[in-house]
Scaffold this active site. Structure first.
Site, mmCIF file in Angstrom:
data_model
loop_
_atom_site.group_PDB
_atom_site.id
_atom_site.type_symbol
_atom_site.label_atom_id
_atom_site.label_comp_id
_atom_site.label_asym_id
_atom_site.label_seq_id
_atom_site.Cartn_x
_atom_site.Cartn_y
_atom_site.Cartn_z
ATOM 1 N N ARG A 179 -13.166 -0.750 7.831
ATOM 2 C CA ARG A 179 -11.974 -1.590 8.041
ATOM 3 C C ARG A 179 -11.156 -1.051 9.210
ATOM 4 O O ARG A 179 -10.542 -1.803 9.943
ATOM 5 C CB ARG A 179 -11.081 -1.567 6.787
ATOM 6 C CG ARG A 179 -11.546 -2.485 5.684
ATOM 7 C CD ARG A 179 -10.497 -2.522 4.583
ATOM 8 N NE ARG A 179 -9.193 -2.855 5.134
ATOM 9 C CZ ARG A 179 -8.033 -2.467 4.639
ATOM 10 N NH1 ARG A 179 -7.988 -1.713 3.569
ATOM 11 N NH2 ARG A 179 -6.908 -2.820 5.206
ATOM 12 N N ASP A 200 -0.472 7.675 9.346
ATOM 13 C CA ASP A 200 -1.912 7.380 9.426
ATOM 14 C C ASP A 200 -2.726 8.572 9.936
ATOM 15 O O ASP A 200 -3.953 8.536 9.897
ATOM 16 C CB ASP A 200 -2.154 6.164 10.329
ATOM 17 C CG ASP A 200 -1.748 4.863 9.637
ATOM 18 O OD1 ASP A 200 -1.620 4.857 8.399
ATOM 19 O OD2 ASP A 200 -1.552 3.854 10.341
ATOM 20 N N ARG A 238 3.613 -0.437 -2.559
ATOM 21 C CA ARG A 238 3.478 -1.210 -1.323
ATOM 22 C C ARG A 238 3.843 -2.679 -1.484
ATOM 23 O O ARG A 238 3.031 -3.588 -1.269
ATOM 24 C CB ARG A 238 2.038 -1.092 -0.822
ATOM 25 C CG ARG A 238 1.999 -0.384 0.528
ATOM 26 C CD ARG A 238 0.648 -0.390 1.107
ATOM 27 N NE ARG A 238 0.703 -0.356 2.552
ATOM 28 C CZ ARG A 238 -0.331 -0.455 3.335
ATOM 29 N NH1 ARG A 238 -1.516 -0.628 2.839
ATOM 30 N NH2 ARG A 238 -0.190 -0.414 4.635
ATOM 31 N N LYS A 255 -6.215 -1.206 16.174
ATOM 32 C CA LYS A 255 -6.343 -2.167 15.069
ATOM 33 C C LYS A 255 -4.976 -2.707 14.660
ATOM 34 O O LYS A 255 -4.795 -3.910 14.468
ATOM 35 C CB LYS A 255 -6.999 -1.477 13.856
ATOM 36 C CG LYS A 255 -6.915 -2.282 12.582
ATOM 37 C CD LYS A 255 -7.365 -1.498 11.374
ATOM 38 C CE LYS A 255 -6.284 -0.694 10.700
ATOM 39 N NZ LYS A 255 -5.434 -1.395 9.734
ATOM 40 N N ASN A 256 -4.000 -1.811 14.541
ATOM 41 C CA ASN A 256 -2.694 -2.256 14.054
ATOM 42 C C ASN A 256 -1.952 -3.124 15.069
ATOM 43 O O ASN A 256 -0.997 -3.811 14.709
ATOM 44 C CB ASN A 256 -1.832 -1.050 13.661
ATOM 45 C CG ASN A 256 -2.310 -0.438 12.347
ATOM 46 O OD1 ASN A 256 -3.179 -0.989 11.670
ATOM 47 N ND2 ASN A 256 -1.752 0.713 11.988
ATOM 48 N N CYS A 276 -5.350 -1.127 1.476
ATOM 49 C CA CYS A 276 -5.441 0.218 0.918
ATOM 50 C C CYS A 276 -4.429 0.395 -0.204
ATOM 51 O O CYS A 276 -3.328 -0.147 -0.143
ATOM 52 C CB CYS A 276 -5.136 1.246 2.004
ATOM 53 S SG CYS A 276 -6.327 1.245 3.336
HETATM 54 C C1 UD1 Z 1 1.743 -0.554 8.952
HETATM 55 C C2 UD1 Z 1 0.360 -0.157 9.414
HETATM 56 C C3 UD1 Z 1 -0.140 1.037 8.621
HETATM 57 C C4 UD1 Z 1 0.858 2.195 8.707
HETATM 58 C C5 UD1 Z 1 2.260 1.715 8.321
HETATM 59 C C6 UD1 Z 1 3.335 2.777 8.552
HETATM 60 C C7 UD1 Z 1 -0.597 -2.263 10.143
HETATM 61 C C8 UD1 Z 1 -1.623 -3.316 9.919
HETATM 62 N N1 UD1 Z 1 -0.541 -1.275 9.212
HETATM 63 O O1 UD1 Z 1 1.630 -0.932 7.585
HETATM 64 O O2 UD1 Z 1 -1.387 1.457 9.170
HETATM 65 O O3 UD1 Z 1 0.467 3.213 7.814
HETATM 66 O O4 UD1 Z 1 2.619 0.562 9.095
HETATM 67 O O5 UD1 Z 1 3.321 3.192 9.870
HETATM 68 O O6 UD1 Z 1 0.107 -2.261 11.135
HETATM 69 N N2 UD1 Z 1 7.646 -1.375 2.065
HETATM 70 C C9 UD1 Z 1 8.360 -1.925 1.019
HETATM 71 N N3 UD1 Z 1 8.556 -3.269 1.032
HETATM 72 C C10 UD1 Z 1 8.079 -4.077 2.017
HETATM 73 C C11 UD1 Z 1 7.365 -3.495 3.082
HETATM 74 C C12 UD1 Z 1 7.152 -2.130 3.080
HETATM 75 O O7 UD1 Z 1 8.809 -1.234 0.114
HETATM 76 O O8 UD1 Z 1 8.290 -5.289 1.965
HETATM 77 C C13 UD1 Z 1 7.425 0.089 2.073
HETATM 78 C C14 UD1 Z 1 5.941 0.440 1.971
HETATM 79 O O9 UD1 Z 1 5.519 0.452 0.616
HETATM 80 C C15 UD1 Z 1 5.914 1.795 2.617
HETATM 81 C C16 UD1 Z 1 6.987 1.677 3.716
HETATM 82 O O10 UD1 Z 1 7.819 0.590 3.335
HETATM 83 O O11 UD1 Z 1 6.289 2.780 1.708
HETATM 84 C C17 UD1 Z 1 6.448 1.443 5.108
HETATM 85 O O12 UD1 Z 1 5.634 0.287 5.112
HETATM 86 P P1 UD1 Z 1 5.404 -0.589 6.402
HETATM 87 O O13 UD1 Z 1 6.023 0.071 7.579
HETATM 88 O O14 UD1 Z 1 5.813 -1.987 6.088
HETATM 89 O O15 UD1 Z 1 3.823 -0.530 6.569
HETATM 90 P P2 UD1 Z 1 2.835 -1.712 6.875
HETATM 91 O O16 UD1 Z 1 3.434 -2.656 7.852
HETATM 92 O O17 UD1 Z 1 2.277 -2.244 5.609
#
Ligand code: UD1
Length: 442
Positions: A402, A310, A125, A24-25, A120
């Protein structure tokens, strides 16, 4: 299926061979990357999970023509007619991954109108890493309540330093940079296997991207990217969930397509618990035979190649029944231990302090009415339900759907007694209101 629920009865020794769907990711971001091209692309091994259907709707509303043959897992997307950069706020609210269209839209139109994304609830986030770095690339971002209007005449290449290897921010910036004249370097980039699948796709389109150790992406912008055909990598998270299902029930499972190379630390922890793991040739394919006396193991989540956040919740379900005390430290998300509370309802002994959980193994878990709070929490509760005495009823099904394509059917094929009911029945509603645990007759 807002009112749906899963009914799970104790089901021991799940066993058999299972094939996996695509990740999915990987597929969500790859679908989004097709906005960088103009024409028809074909994706294979696409899971029919709710998030994929959301992303299809999002792309269709931007003007793409989409055909999804769900039985064959083939998705064709023609982006020739894409003529909008305003993303439907209702879809953005449903799925955080919608933010991933921002980079491609900025590269294609120099504009992107988006709402703050949902998905989620895992702590604050925010999307500041995305926005800060787009601003560095010359994008002007105007905030209007929950809406953001982003605009740029010409994206500027350069050095982007991520303070944390965010998966989404790395993907978004890399996609935008693929069409920017000059060289963009992303320092401290995420290198998750799903992101590497995106790089493979971008390269097929004609992008010039290299990975320099330890974690730098070097993107030399090109003038045009072309449509592609691509088979999505197998879902390591679905693989992990099925391995855990066999492990928790004392069974044996064989996953011929499982990307073992993407699960090293996770597999190490399963072995430390006492389960026996065999990996196939070239690190593809995993066979697990469960121990009947699992030991406690401790781990800390981290960006790839660390323990995947995850799989933290599903792993917690196993720790609830392992001998001794396990610790979990969640370092990726600030609020991702909510499932502990639901597992406690089933008899688990878990103490949560901040981002740490101390799990003391118990002899048995008991069926209860539990509520899934996010995709991976839903998996943890299903796993616990498989070994719990009595009936487990899990609501919060939209989360389950989802993230997984009918995973309950794969579990049933391994011998699980699990059924998806489309509607909460009257008896269950009553119990839910009273806060009681439903019993066998539900
Ligand atoms: C992606 C995955 C999710 C997985 C996560 C970490 C997808 C669709 N989802 O989510 O399943 O759990 O990677 O492996 O691929 N953060 C900030 N600011 C930002 C962006 C992120 O503070 O602008 C923080 C987030 O709150 C979190 C951390 O960085 O604490 C990691 O987030 P990130 O790696 O960006 O996760 P996603 O891309 O949302």
């Amino acid at each position: 299926m807002k009112n749906a629920y899963l009914q799970i009865e104790q089901s021991l020794e799940l066993s058999g061979d299972v094939s996996l769907v695509g990740a999915k990711n990987a597929v969500l971001v790859i679908m989004s990357s097709l906005l960088l091209t103009s024409g028809k692309s074909r994706l294979k091994n696409v899971p029919a999970s709710a998030d994929v259907l959301h992303m299809i709707r999002l792309l269709e509303e931007l003007g793409a023509q989409v055909t999804f043959v769900q039985d064959e897992h083939i998705l064709e997307i023609d982006t020739l007619g894409v003529n909008k950069w305003q993303v439907n706020p209702d879809i953005m609210k449903k799925m955080r991954a919608s933010i991933l269209v921002m980079g491609p839209l900025l590269a294609r139109f120099g504009r992107a109108d988006i709402a703050m994304p949902g998905g989620c609830v895992l702590g604050a986030r925010p999307i500041d890493y995305h926005l800060k770095n787009f601003a560095k690339m010359g994008v002007k971002i105007q905030e209007e309540g929950h809406f953001l209007h982003a605009q740029v005449d010409e994206l500027i290449p350069g050095k982007i330093v991520l303070e944390y290897p965010s998966v989404g921010a790395t993907e978004n910036i890399m996609m935008a940079a693929a069409l920017v004249k000059g060289t963009t370097r992303i320092i401290n980039a995420a290198l998750e296997p799903e992101l590497l699948d995106l790089i493979a796709v971008l390269k097929k389109m004609g992008a010039q991207i290299t990975i320099d150790p330890p974690a730098m992406l070097v993107i030399d912008g090109v003038d045009e990217l072309l449509p592609i055909t691509h088979e999505i990598i197998s879902d390591r998270l679905e693989a992990g969930s099925l391995l855990l299902a066999a492990a928790i029930t004392g069974g044996e499972v064989n996953l011929p397509q499982a990307p073992a190379y993407a699960l090293d630390v996770f597999l190490l922890k399963l072995e430390e618990m006492g389960h026996s793991i065999t990996v196939g040739k070239n690190d593809v394919g995993i066979h697990l035979k469960a121990t009947d006396s699992p030991h406690a193991v401790s781990f800390k989540t981290g960006p790839y190649p660390g323990f995947p956040t995850d799989l933290q919740a599903p792993m917690m379900a196993l720790q609830c029944l392992a001998e001794g005390t396990s610790t979990i430290e969640e370092t990726v998300f600030e609020n991702r231990l909510v499932h502990a509370h639901e597992l406690q309802k089933m008899g688990a002994q878990i103490n949560v302090e901040g981002n740490k959980a101390l799990v003391t193994g118990v002899e048995e878990l008991y069926g209860a009415h539990v509520i899934a709070s996010d995709i991976r929490a839903s998996c943890a509760l299903v796993l616990a339900g498989l070994v719990a005495k009595g009936t487990t009823i899990m609501t919060g099904i939209p989360h389950w759907q989802r993230g997984y394509e009918a995973l309950e059917k794969k579990l049933a094929a391994l011998g699980a007694n699990i059924r998806l009911h489309a509607q909460v029945n009257r008896h269950l509603k009553f119990l839910h209101r009273e806060g009681e645990m439903p019993t066998q007759d539900v």
